[in-house]
Design a protein around this motif. Structure first.
Motif, PDB file in Angstrom:
ATOM      1  N   UNK A   1     -61.134  78.295  71.521  1.00 18.21           N
ATOM      2  CA  UNK A   1     -61.279  77.422  72.147  1.00 18.21           C
ATOM      3  C   UNK A   1     -63.528  77.851  72.105  1.00 18.21           C
ATOM      4  N   UNK A   2     -63.559  79.267  72.200  1.00 15.24           N
ATOM      5  CA  UNK A   2     -64.926  79.355  72.173  1.00 15.24           C
ATOM      6  C   UNK A   2     -65.218  79.323  70.569  1.00 15.24           C
ATOM      7  N   UNK A   3     -65.172  80.472  70.168  1.00 13.37           N
ATOM      8  CA  UNK A   3     -65.098  80.394  68.743  1.00 13.37           C
ATOM      9  C   UNK A   3     -65.720  78.708  68.063  1.00 13.37           C
ATOM     10  N   UNK A   4     -64.604  77.715  68.682  1.00 12.78           N
ATOM     11  CA  UNK A   4     -64.723  76.511  68.172  1.00 12.78           C
ATOM     12  C   UNK A   4     -65.675  75.481  68.660  1.00 12.78           C
ATOM     13  N   UNK A   5     -65.960  76.118  70.021  1.00 15.54           N
ATOM     14  CA  UNK A   5     -67.712  75.690  70.423  1.00 15.54           C
ATOM     15  C   UNK A   5     -68.737  75.683  69.644  1.00 15.54           C
ATOM     16  N   UNK A   6     -68.957  77.150  69.139  1.00 16.51           N
ATOM     17  CA  UNK A   6     -70.012  77.653  68.766  1.00 16.51           C
ATOM     18  C   UNK A   6     -69.972  76.407  67.152  1.00 16.51           C
ATOM     19  N   UNK A   7     -68.540  75.628  66.458  1.00 16.05           N
ATOM     20  CA  UNK A   7     -68.722  76.165  65.524  1.00 16.05           C
ATOM     21  C   UNK A   7     -69.514  74.554  65.267  1.00 16.05           C
ATOM     22  N   UNK A   8     -68.457  74.306  66.425  1.00 18.54           N
ATOM     23  CA  UNK A   8     -69.325  72.673  66.636  1.00 18.54           C
ATOM     24  C   UNK A   8     -70.555  72.220  66.666  1.00 18.54           C
ATOM     25  N   UNK A   9     -71.103  73.556  67.292  1.00 12.42           N
ATOM     26  CA  UNK A   9     -73.017  73.304  68.204  1.00 12.42           C
ATOM     27  C   UNK A   9     -74.048  73.705  67.001  1.00 12.42           C
ATOM     28  N   UNK A  10     -73.629  74.208  66.363  1.00 11.23           N
ATOM     29  CA  UNK A  10     -74.064  74.544  65.295  1.00 11.23           C
ATOM     30  C   UNK A  10     -73.995  73.931  63.592  1.00 11.23           C
ATOM     31  N   UNK A  11     -72.373  73.665  63.433  1.00 16.18           N
ATOM     32  CA  UNK A  11     -72.857  72.974  61.992  1.00 16.18           C
ATOM     33  C   UNK A  11     -73.343  70.862  63.065  1.00 16.18           C
ATOM     34  N   UNK A  12     -73.873  70.764  64.441  1.00 17.75           N
ATOM     35  CA  UNK A  12     -74.875  69.691  64.175  1.00 17.75           C
ATOM     36  C   UNK A  12     -75.823  69.950  64.532  1.00 17.75           C
ATOM     37  N   UNK A  13     -76.382  71.117  64.078  1.00 18.49           N
ATOM     38  CA  UNK A  13     -77.799  71.816  64.018  1.00 18.49           C
ATOM     39  C   UNK A  13     -78.492  72.363  62.723  1.00 18.49           C
ATOM     40  N   UNK A  14     -76.913  72.306  61.729  1.00 19.75           N
ATOM     41  CA  UNK A  14     -77.196  72.035  60.335  1.00 19.75           C
ATOM     42  C   UNK A  14     -77.703  71.562  59.610  1.00 19.75           C
ATOM     43  N   UNK A  15     -76.966  69.886  60.429  1.00 19.76           N
ATOM     44  CA  UNK A  15     -76.974  68.756  59.850  1.00 19.76           C
ATOM     45  C   UNK A  15     -78.666  68.065  59.988  1.00 19.76           C
ATOM     46  N   UNK A  16     -79.276  68.135  60.828  1.00 20.40           N
ATOM     47  CA  UNK A  16     -80.763  68.388  61.320  1.00 20.40           C
ATOM     48  C   UNK A  16     -81.354  68.978  60.314  1.00 20.40           C
ATOM     49  N   UNK A  17     -81.427  69.697  59.204  1.00 22.58           N
ATOM     50  CA  UNK A  17     -81.515  70.826  57.981  1.00 22.58           C
ATOM     51  C   UNK A  17     -82.064  72.403  58.415  1.00 22.58           C
ATOM     52  N   UNK A  18     -82.810  72.810  57.158  1.00 25.25           N
ATOM     53  CA  UNK A  18     -82.680  73.792  57.343  1.00 25.25           C
ATOM     54  C   UNK A  18     -83.995  74.949  57.982  1.00 25.25           C
ATOM     55  N   UNK A  19     -85.195  73.909  58.363  1.00 23.07           N
ATOM     56  CA  UNK A  19     -86.208  74.175  59.566  1.00 23.07           C
ATOM     57  C   UNK A  19     -85.612  74.181  60.321  1.00 23.07           C
TER      58      UNK A  19
END
Length: 435
Positions: free
Chosen positions: A106-124
């Protein structure tokens, strides 16, 4: 690095940290810099290998690189969970994550979801967050090193002893730790997959590499030196996440908690960067009609490959159940094969397209390029031979099927998706090289 100390002993560990970058990392940096400045296109090493060796090997490169990116991202999510567990244990005395695989996932999945959202915002967005994470990582470890150095100067001890573990020769100790150090010093080619998203890559890439290489060597060496001054028995370092305990011994509980938090930010930042690099591979494979066209879809606002990011994130979550050590060894093997293909493409392009403009060129002509390629090739072979000799072949159980899947996937995807139409992405010419 903890497993390096317990497996190879302090002296050999220090030697490996110092010499591995010169025979493993720096040759890779030179190759990546030459090809990045010659062909600064989205997809990076996938395009280089396709141009140098042909479509089949280009696909194999892209497929294997995607697989090891999936595995290494999952290993970072597992590492984040380990540091979170250490933080909870030191701060609150809670061992929930030690005893519950579901809670760890669950902790790993929360990390994955959060940074998937950040990556959708782009490289910058990823780059800006990485600056914050870097500060959060370096601050506690630098504090740990300063306190340890002050204590050692007042009470000097031979922290580098023993040089090798009892009943283990130099060659055996070298081989035991080699995979671990290779894992920590890989990934230099990851930036290539987002070259089209970098402003002025011809100047940025060489400068970034010049800064990153010595900085990362110090980032691994200094905490290890600090930890060795505080640990009397090197065999107690364990496999992963022992630095918070070492920091507690050096500066007290407050420093141990701070280092645990720094480790969490370290794993999170590494995970985010791998997502950025890895998610571009199914995107370019789909653009070349090897994967479904839906993966070419971009976010309407940020222009990022949103479907590719989401699908990769689902796979990360599935792999997050795996233990860190297994994932790390698998990563090195897959990465090694991928790296050999990149060096083969480097040599092939020097031979086939000598007139290609190369703003940065590895010195020494073709012989210099061959010598540069041989160093990583030799260390990959040595790592596999010594590990099979000492640990048996069981560590190949995950890596070999993943490697074998590449040619099979090429045949299947070529049959399933129409290959007659022109590629959706790399159909132009970049500085004299047809991509």
């Amino acid at each position: 690095m903890e497993g390096l100390i317990s497996g190879s002993a302090p002296g050999m560990a220090i030697v490996l940290i110092l010499i591995t970058p010169f025979i493993w990392s720096i040759p890779t940096v030179l190759m990546v810099t030459e090809l990045s400045t010659a062909m600064p296109v989205e997809g990076g090493y996938y395009v280089w290998v396709k141009r140098g060796l042909g479509r089949f090997w280009g696909f194999v490169q892209g497929w294997i690189a995607w697989l090891y990116g999936l595995v290494i991202a999952a290993s970072f999510s597992a590492l984040f969970t380990d540091y979170t567990s250490s933080f909870l244990r030191l701060t609150f005395g809670v061992r929930l994550l030690d005893d519950s695989p579901l809670a760890r996932w669950a902790v790993a999945a929360a990390l994955i979801a959060g940074f998937a959202a950040l990556n959708i915002r782009g490289a910058k967005a990823v780059g800006d967050s990485s600056k914050v994470f870097a500060a959060m990582v370096f601050a506690p470890f630098i504090t740990m090193f300063v306190l340890a150095a002050a204590h050692w100067l007042a009470h000097p001890t031979p922290f580098w002893q023993p040089f090798t573990p009892p009943n283990t020769g130099i060659f055996g100790a070298f081989g035991l730790g080699l995979f671990i150090v290779m894992y920590n010093f890989l990934g230099w080619d990851g930036v290539s997959t987002i070259l089209a998203e970098i402003d002025n890559p011809l100047k940025v890439i060489p400068r970034a590499m010049l800064i990153a290489v010595p900085l990362i060597i110090l980032a691994y060496l200094l905490p290890v030196l600090a930890g060795l001054t505080a640990a009397g028995d090197f065999s107690k370092w364990g496999d992963t996440v022992f630095f918070p305990e070492l920091a507690t011994a050096i500066g007290g509980k407050w420093l141990g908690i701070w280092v645990a938090v720094g480790g969490m930010f370290c794993a999170a930042g590494l995970f985010s960067a791998v997502v950025l690099s890895n998610s571009r591979l199914p995107f370019v494979l789909a653009a070349d009609r090897y994967l479904p066209s839906a993966l070419v879809a971009r976010h309407p606002r940020f222009g990022t490959p949103v479907m590719s990011i989401l699908i990769c994130s689902v796979i990360y979550a599935l792999l997050a159940f795996g233990p860190f050590q297994t994932l790390a060894v698998t990563t090195v093997l897959l990465y090694g094969v991928s790296l050999l293909l990149q060096f083969a493409a480097l040599i092939a392009l020097r031979v086939r397209v000598p007139q290609m403009p190369r703003p940065f060129r590895i010195p020494g002509g073709l012989p210099g390029v061959i010598v540069t390629a041989l160093l990583p090739a030799l260390i990959i072979v040595l790592a596999v031979i010594t590990t099979v000799r000492d640990e048996g072949s069981s560590f190949l159980a995950l890596a070999l099927p993943l490697l074998a899947s590449a040619p099979l996937a090429f045949l299947m995807t070529s049959a399933l998706f129409k290959r007659g139409a022109p590629d959706r992405l790399h159909h132009d010419r970049v500085e004299g090289a047809e991509i």
